[in-house]
Design a protein around this motif. Sequence first.
Motif, PDB file in Angstrom:
ATOM      1  N   ARG A 151       0.716  -1.688  -0.264  1.00 52.57           N
ATOM      2  CA  ARG A 151       0.015  -0.076   0.216  1.00 52.57           C
ATOM      3  C   ARG A 151       0.679   0.863   0.031  1.00 52.57           C
ATOM      4  O   ARG A 151       0.357   2.067  -0.285  1.00 52.57           O
ATOM      5  N   LEU A 152       2.536   1.377   0.582  1.00 53.01           N
ATOM      6  CA  LEU A 152       2.820   2.779   0.719  1.00 53.01           C
ATOM      7  C   LEU A 152       4.006   2.737  -0.992  1.00 53.01           C
ATOM      8  O   LEU A 152       4.060   3.203  -1.158  1.00 53.01           O
ATOM      9  N   HIS A 153       3.679   1.722  -1.680  1.00 51.85           N
ATOM     10  CA  HIS A 153       4.317   1.576  -2.917  1.00 51.85           C
ATOM     11  C   HIS A 153       4.012   2.372  -3.924  1.00 51.85           C
ATOM     12  O   HIS A 153       2.526   1.570  -4.597  1.00 51.85           O
ATOM     13  N   PHE A 154       4.333   3.279  -4.634  1.00 49.86           N
ATOM     14  CA  PHE A 154       4.295   3.408  -5.378  1.00 49.86           C
ATOM     15  C   PHE A 154       4.750   2.542  -7.576  1.00 49.86           C
ATOM     16  O   PHE A 154       6.019   3.302  -7.659  1.00 49.86           O
TER      17      PHE A 154
ATOM     18  N   LEU B  79       9.247   8.283   1.246  1.00 49.40           N
ATOM     19  CA  LEU B  79      10.006   8.007  -0.448  1.00 49.40           C
ATOM     20  C   LEU B  79      10.408   6.825  -0.902  1.00 49.40           C
ATOM     21  O   LEU B  79      10.184   6.119  -1.341  1.00 49.40           O
ATOM     22  N   LEU B  80      11.098   6.220   0.560  1.00 47.23           N
ATOM     23  CA  LEU B  80      12.192   5.113   0.220  1.00 47.23           C
ATOM     24  C   LEU B  80      10.733   3.514   0.485  1.00 47.23           C
ATOM     25  O   LEU B  80      11.122   3.188  -0.623  1.00 47.23           O
ATOM     26  N   ALA B  81       9.900   3.920   1.347  1.00 55.34           N
ATOM     27  CA  ALA B  81       8.477   3.151   1.049  1.00 55.34           C
ATOM     28  C   ALA B  81       8.083   2.819  -0.304  1.00 55.34           C
ATOM     29  O   ALA B  81       7.934   1.667  -0.857  1.00 55.34           O
ATOM     30  N   ALA B  82       8.085   4.089  -0.803  1.00 52.18           N
ATOM     31  CA  ALA B  82       7.309   4.137  -1.951  1.00 52.18           C
ATOM     32  C   ALA B  82       7.428   3.907  -3.381  1.00 52.18           C
ATOM     33  O   ALA B  82       7.826   3.413  -4.234  1.00 52.18           O
ATOM     34  N   THR B  83       9.124   3.948  -3.256  1.00 51.85           N
ATOM     35  CA  THR B  83      10.140   3.682  -3.753  1.00 51.85           C
ATOM     36  C   THR B  83      10.706   2.402  -3.953  1.00 51.85           C
ATOM     37  O   THR B  83      11.372   1.871  -5.201  1.00 51.85           O
ATOM     38  N   THR B  84      10.274   1.499  -3.198  1.00 51.17           N
ATOM     39  CA  THR B  84      10.835   0.148  -2.969  1.00 51.17           C
ATOM     40  C   THR B  84      10.040  -0.788  -2.867  1.00 51.17           C
ATOM     41  O   THR B  84       9.300  -0.873  -1.051  1.00 51.17           O
ATOM     42  N   GLU B  85       9.774  -2.372  -3.093  1.00 56.58           N
ATOM     43  CA  GLU B  85       9.175  -3.522  -3.413  1.00 56.58           C
ATOM     44  C   GLU B  85       9.233  -3.661  -1.460  1.00 56.58           C
ATOM     45  O   GLU B  85      10.592  -4.138  -1.410  1.00 56.58           O
TER      46      GLU B  85
END
Length: 240
Positions: A8-11, A125-131
Amino acid sequence: MGADHGHRLHFHAHSPLHSAPSHAKILALVAWVLLVVATPAHWFWAFGVHAVVLALAIGVSRVPVTYLLKRAVVETPFVVFAVLLPFIATGERIDVLGVAVSGPGLLAAWGLLVKGTLGVLASLLLAATTEPQDLLLGLQRLRVPQQLVQIMAFMIRYLDVVTDELQRMRVARESRGFTARDPRQWPVLARTFGALFIRSYERGERVHLAMLARGYTGSIPTEATRRPVTAHAHIHGSRR
């Protein structure tokens, strides 16, 4: 089972930040947080530089700012404490908009608010760009103790399970006419969270016993370790 959990946090996007090695991003985040925390609260220009660097990273990642801000609600308790700090702290009193507040408390509140905000946005940002799976792989490459990595893996796997169970409990309460409108209903909510904790603990015990029954010895086999065994077994099965 855990392939779709914790997403849910990943974009999803295609950017240099998304394709960067996960362990490098983790190291960059840790260094960033240490740098921000070590910056004195009265170095206002330094926080401006930090903000510009973070803004550039967000721009490179192609993650919308609103996407991060909506999830920064986790910082709310720190914001509330920072707002109250100038009023409850001791020290020299100064007037701000006609209100007497503590000067040291105001500076401490500023430091807490700006450092917390920068750290939370960088973590999001780390969570949004990393699975999630890539994060776990990055931690393994950084030689994080295997037990901690396994705990994090199970947290990711079962986060949605526990959340869904909490949602079902809420629906069950509301179907019986319960609404938490004032502090008199807080004991009911406390019992709900207590029951959820016990159910989660019991689920963890059952999962652990199932793992032991399947030969768990402290490390979870990966695809790389399972394939040779499967191939070996297939060869023996063909010979038979």
